[in-house]
Scaffold this motif. Structure first.
Motif, PDB file in Angstrom:
ATOM      1  N   TYR A  11      26.116  40.001 100.665  1.00  0.00           N
ATOM      2  CA  TYR A  11      24.909  38.969 100.524  1.00  0.00           C
ATOM      3  C   TYR A  11      24.638  38.070 101.809  1.00  0.00           C
ATOM      4  O   TYR A  11      23.601  37.805 102.115  1.00  0.00           O
ATOM      5  N   GLY A  12      25.672  37.533 102.344  1.00  0.00           N
ATOM      6  CA  GLY A  12      25.487  36.977 103.757  1.00  0.00           C
ATOM      7  C   GLY A  12      24.894  37.567 104.881  1.00  0.00           C
ATOM      8  O   GLY A  12      23.911  37.097 105.411  1.00  0.00           O
ATOM      9  N   LEU A  13      25.249  39.028 105.038  1.00  0.00           N
ATOM     10  CA  LEU A  13      24.366  39.843 105.942  1.00  0.00           C
ATOM     11  C   LEU A  13      22.960  39.953 105.384  1.00  0.00           C
ATOM     12  O   LEU A  13      21.840  39.915 106.390  1.00  0.00           O
ATOM     13  N   TYR A  14      22.402  40.092 104.144  1.00  0.00           N
ATOM     14  CA  TYR A  14      21.437  39.934 103.706  1.00  0.00           C
ATOM     15  C   TYR A  14      20.599  38.851 104.164  1.00  0.00           C
ATOM     16  O   TYR A  14      19.431  38.749 104.127  1.00  0.00           O
ATOM     17  N   ARG A  15      21.361  37.871 104.019  1.00  0.00           N
ATOM     18  CA  ARG A  15      20.604  36.424 103.948  1.00  0.00           C
ATOM     19  C   ARG A  15      20.199  36.352 105.616  1.00  0.00           C
ATOM     20  O   ARG A  15      19.214  35.844 105.803  1.00  0.00           O
ATOM     21  N   ALA A  16      21.107  36.936 106.325  1.00  0.00           N
ATOM     22  CA  ALA A  16      20.739  36.506 107.799  1.00  0.00           C
ATOM     23  C   ALA A  16      19.774  37.585 108.225  1.00  0.00           C
ATOM     24  O   ALA A  16      19.064  37.098 109.342  1.00  0.00           O
ATOM     25  N   GLU A  17      19.620  38.880 107.430  1.00  0.00           N
ATOM     26  CA  GLU A  17      18.708  39.907 107.738  1.00  0.00           C
ATOM     27  C   GLU A  17      17.174  39.243 107.307  1.00  0.00           C
ATOM     28  O   GLU A  17      16.322  39.519 107.860  1.00  0.00           O
ATOM     29  N   ILE A  18      17.300  38.979 106.088  1.00  0.00           N
ATOM     30  CA  ILE A  18      16.109  38.705 105.581  1.00  0.00           C
ATOM     31  C   ILE A  18      15.714  37.252 105.502  1.00  0.00           C
ATOM     32  O   ILE A  18      14.576  36.864 105.651  1.00  0.00           O
ATOM     33  N   GLY A  19      16.667  36.300 105.260  1.00  0.00           N
ATOM     34  CA  GLY A  19      16.467  34.974 105.194  1.00  0.00           C
ATOM     35  C   GLY A  19      16.058  34.338 103.999  1.00  0.00           C
ATOM     36  O   GLY A  19      14.886  34.378 103.780  1.00  0.00           O
ATOM     37  N   PHE A  20      17.054  33.809 103.282  1.00  0.00           N
ATOM     38  CA  PHE A  20      16.575  33.212 101.891  1.00  0.00           C
ATOM     39  C   PHE A  20      17.987  32.378 101.708  1.00  0.00           C
ATOM     40  O   PHE A  20      18.477  32.637 102.166  1.00  0.00           O
ATOM     41  N   SER A  21      17.589  31.517 100.466  1.00  0.00           N
ATOM     42  CA  SER A  21      18.469  30.529 100.230  1.00  0.00           C
ATOM     43  C   SER A  21      19.454  31.001  99.266  1.00  0.00           C
ATOM     44  O   SER A  21      19.621  31.989  98.836  1.00  0.00           O
ATOM     45  N   GLU A  22      20.717  30.163  98.997  1.00  0.00           N
ATOM     46  CA  GLU A  22      21.769  30.385  97.998  1.00  0.00           C
ATOM     47  C   GLU A  22      21.086  30.702  96.760  1.00  0.00           C
ATOM     48  O   GLU A  22      21.750  31.578  96.005  1.00  0.00           O
ATOM     49  N   LEU A  23      20.215  29.949  96.496  1.00  0.00           N
ATOM     50  CA  LEU A  23      19.208  29.925  94.863  1.00  0.00           C
ATOM     51  C   LEU A  23      19.056  31.764  94.799  1.00  0.00           C
ATOM     52  O   LEU A  23      18.951  32.123  93.611  1.00  0.00           O
ATOM     53  N   VAL A  24      18.370  32.137  96.181  1.00  0.00           N
ATOM     54  CA  VAL A  24      17.997  33.384  95.869  1.00  0.00           C
ATOM     55  C   VAL A  24      18.911  34.459  95.597  1.00  0.00           C
ATOM     56  O   VAL A  24      18.711  35.555  94.907  1.00  0.00           O
ATOM     57  N   VAL A  25      20.123  34.011  96.329  1.00  0.00           N
ATOM     58  CA  VAL A  25      20.978  35.149  96.018  1.00  0.00           C
ATOM     59  C   VAL A  25      21.674  35.083  94.592  1.00  0.00           C
ATOM     60  O   VAL A  25      21.910  36.274  94.062  1.00  0.00           O
ATOM     61  N   THR A  26      21.579  34.113  93.928  1.00  0.00           N
ATOM     62  CA  THR A  26      22.212  34.013  92.681  1.00  0.00           C
ATOM     63  C   THR A  26      20.881  34.661  91.705  1.00  0.00           C
ATOM     64  O   THR A  26      21.372  35.354  90.520  1.00  0.00           O
ATOM     65  N   VAL A  27      19.666  34.459  92.167  1.00  0.00           N
ATOM     66  CA  VAL A  27      18.759  35.131  91.201  1.00  0.00           C
ATOM     67  C   VAL A  27      18.594  36.543  91.356  1.00  0.00           C
ATOM     68  O   VAL A  27      18.564  37.216  90.375  1.00  0.00           O
ATOM     69  N   VAL A  28      18.893  37.163  92.595  1.00  0.00           N
ATOM     70  CA  VAL A  28      19.064  38.631  92.960  1.00  0.00           C
ATOM     71  C   VAL A  28      20.155  38.872  91.922  1.00  0.00           C
ATOM     72  O   VAL A  28      20.185  40.133  91.200  1.00  0.00           O
ATOM     73  N   PHE A  29      21.372  38.400  91.954  1.00  0.00           N
ATOM     74  CA  PHE A  29      22.486  38.814  91.336  1.00  0.00           C
ATOM     75  C   PHE A  29      22.233  38.644  89.641  1.00  0.00           C
ATOM     76  O   PHE A  29      22.394  39.803  89.196  1.00  0.00           O
ATOM     77  N   ALA A  30      21.457  37.714  89.091  1.00  0.00           N
ATOM     78  CA  ALA A  30      21.058  37.600  87.952  1.00  0.00           C
ATOM     79  C   ALA A  30      20.267  39.018  87.396  1.00  0.00           C
ATOM     80  O   ALA A  30      20.373  39.147  86.230  1.00  0.00           O
ATOM     81  N   ALA A  31      19.800  39.525  88.544  1.00  0.00           N
ATOM     82  CA  ALA A  31      18.896  40.480  87.852  1.00  0.00           C
ATOM     83  C   ALA A  31      19.668  41.642  87.174  1.00  0.00           C
ATOM     84  O   ALA A  31      19.223  42.459  86.412  1.00  0.00           O
ATOM     85  N   TYR A  32      21.082  41.731  87.713  1.00  0.00           N
ATOM     86  CA  TYR A  32      21.629  42.766  87.110  1.00  0.00           C
ATOM     87  C   TYR A  32      22.012  42.440  85.548  1.00  0.00           C
ATOM     88  O   TYR A  32      21.968  43.250  84.777  1.00  0.00           O
ATOM     89  N   ALA A  33      22.140  41.267  85.187  1.00  0.00           N
ATOM     90  CA  ALA A  33      22.546  40.675  83.849  1.00  0.00           C
ATOM     91  C   ALA A  33      21.098  41.028  83.052  1.00  0.00           C
ATOM     92  O   ALA A  33      21.490  41.554  81.844  1.00  0.00           O
ATOM     93  N   VAL A  34      19.995  40.827  83.590  1.00  0.00           N
ATOM     94  CA  VAL A  34      18.671  41.032  82.814  1.00  0.00           C
ATOM     95  C   VAL A  34      18.818  42.550  82.594  1.00  0.00           C
ATOM     96  O   VAL A  34      18.328  42.927  81.451  1.00  0.00           O
ATOM     97  N   GLY A  35      19.066  43.379  83.412  1.00  0.00           N
ATOM     98  CA  GLY A  35      19.120  44.876  83.121  1.00  0.00           C
ATOM     99  C   GLY A  35      20.122  45.306  82.111  1.00  0.00           C
ATOM    100  O   GLY A  35      19.764  46.119  81.341  1.00  0.00           O
TER     101      GLY A  35
END
Length: 384
Positions: A11-35
């Motif tokens: 996720y740290g590499l994705y943050r550096a490549e795309i540029g987003f906050s720690e909140l977005v990291v956790t929301v991306v992670f939560a998509a797994y639980a939604v599935g």
């Protein structure tokens, strides 16, 4: 199952490549639980109707589609799609694969099969982060190679599934699905509330390590090696696997309060690691917290399964897993939101305090009113 946690150290590499906050990291992670929750609510019993092999193959195909989303990642939509597809895959795979292992076990080996399924489930989730961390840290294409390796492993898995015998005869039409529904009988609600809260808290710890532990390691502890980050996450799943394996030895009636106590100790160690900025304490907290989570989770599931009437057991257990997977997502998103305002270290301390309060309340409740009055199985047997 390892594919479900492959993105964790990246996720740290994705943050550096795309540029987003720690909140977005956790929301991306939560998509797994939604599935996962979506599958549990709609087609959680599908393999009982159409057979194990078709569902296993569909789950593997969904996992491959998830990996391809990451291989050809082009921004946040790809990350969300990949995580959602991995949630669909996990929701189908965990139940169908566990049932397959149990059904294909030779007579007299049910306990060994149960342990193997537990180890494959939690152990597989734990193996994803170190696998991705090592490949990303020391191999080429850090954001591609882990998923290419995973695709190769999935291809081997498909061959194994095709070779296995089908243990279930088709029992009904494949379509439309018959959602099991969320049903908690009135006579079970006392047991369900305490055990589901324990599962919620334990899964919150797993979610914290899976979603944001690498950020803690890098930003708070100053360790940027991805292999180390992956190994830290692995330690919490290792502890959980050992805890689940020890539940029968401890006894289901004791495992839940003991698990709560050990989980609190693990959370205290995690909080101390953040306060003192010490990696050793974080690993100790991961192992200890995972051990408590594993003990409490298997004991809680045993208690719910025993308390629920046979004709409403599936719906009750589905409800239990929905609460557990809410625990792996909602608190972690809260940590991400707090991190934006307070910083990751302070957010982690608030998280541990809140989860400790929940676990302590559940532990005191089950000490006064044990949900499992006696042993569910003799030593060496299978807790159900």
């Amino acid at each position: 199952m390892a594919g479900m946690t492959l993105p964790t150290p990246l996720y740290g590499l994705y943050r550096a490549e795309i540029g987003f906050s720690e909140l977005v990291v956790t929301v991306v992670f939560a998509a797994y639980a939604v599935g996962v929750i979506g599958v549990l609510l709609t087609v959680g019993d599908f393999s009982d109707r159409v057979g194990r092999r078709p569902v296993l193959l569909v789950a593997l195909a969904l996992s491959a589609a998830s990996a391809l989303c990451f291989v050809f990642e082009s921004g946040l939509p790809s990350l969300f799609a990949g995580r959602l597809l991995s949630g669909f895959a996990a929701g189908l795979l965990s139940g169908a694969a566990t049932a397959t292992v149990m059904e294909l076990a030779p007579p007299g080996h049910e306990s060994r099969a149960s342990l193997a399924a537990t180890a494959a489930n939690m152990g597989g989730l734990g193996c994803g982060p170190p696998l991705a961390g090592v490949l990303a840290q020391y191999g080429p294409w850090p954001l591609r190679l882990p998923y290419l390796v995973h695709l190769a492993l999935l291809a081997v898995s498909c061959l194994v599934v095709l070779w296995l015998p089908e243990p279930v005869r088709r029992a009904g039409p494949a379509w439309p699905p018959r959602p099991p529904g969320l049903k908690v009988p009135a006579e079970v609600r006392g047991v369900f509330t305490a055990t589901a809260l324990a599962a919620f808290a334990g899964f919150a710890l797993l979610g914290l390590f899976t979603a944001v532990a690498p950020s803690f390691v890098a930003q708070t502890l100053g360790v940027t090696n991805l292999a180390v980050s992956g190994t830290v996450v692995f330690s919490v799943f290792l502890g959980s696997t050992v805890g689940q394996a020890l539940t029968v030895r401890v006894g289901s009636h004791r495992a839940l309060p003991v698990g709560c106590l050990v989980l609190i100790a693990g959370l205290l160690l995690v909080a101390a690691s953040l306060a003192l900025r010490t990696l050793d304490l974080l690993v100790a907290g991961a192992v200890c917290g995972g051990l408590g989570q594993g003990l409490g989770f298997r004991a809680a599931l045993t208690a719910v399964g025993q308390a629920a009437p046979a004709d409403r057991r599936a719906g009750t257990i589905s409800s239990f897993f929905v609460v557990a997977y809410l625990g792996i997502s909602l608190p972690v998103v809260g940590v991400g939101a707090l991190a934006v305002e307070l910083g990751l270290r302070a957010a982690g301390l608030v998280f541990t305090a809140c989860v400790m309060a929940v676990v302590a309340s559940v532990g005191l409740y089950v000490l006064r009113r044990p949900p499992v009055p006696g042993e569910s199985a003799p030593a060496g047997g299978t807790a159900r």
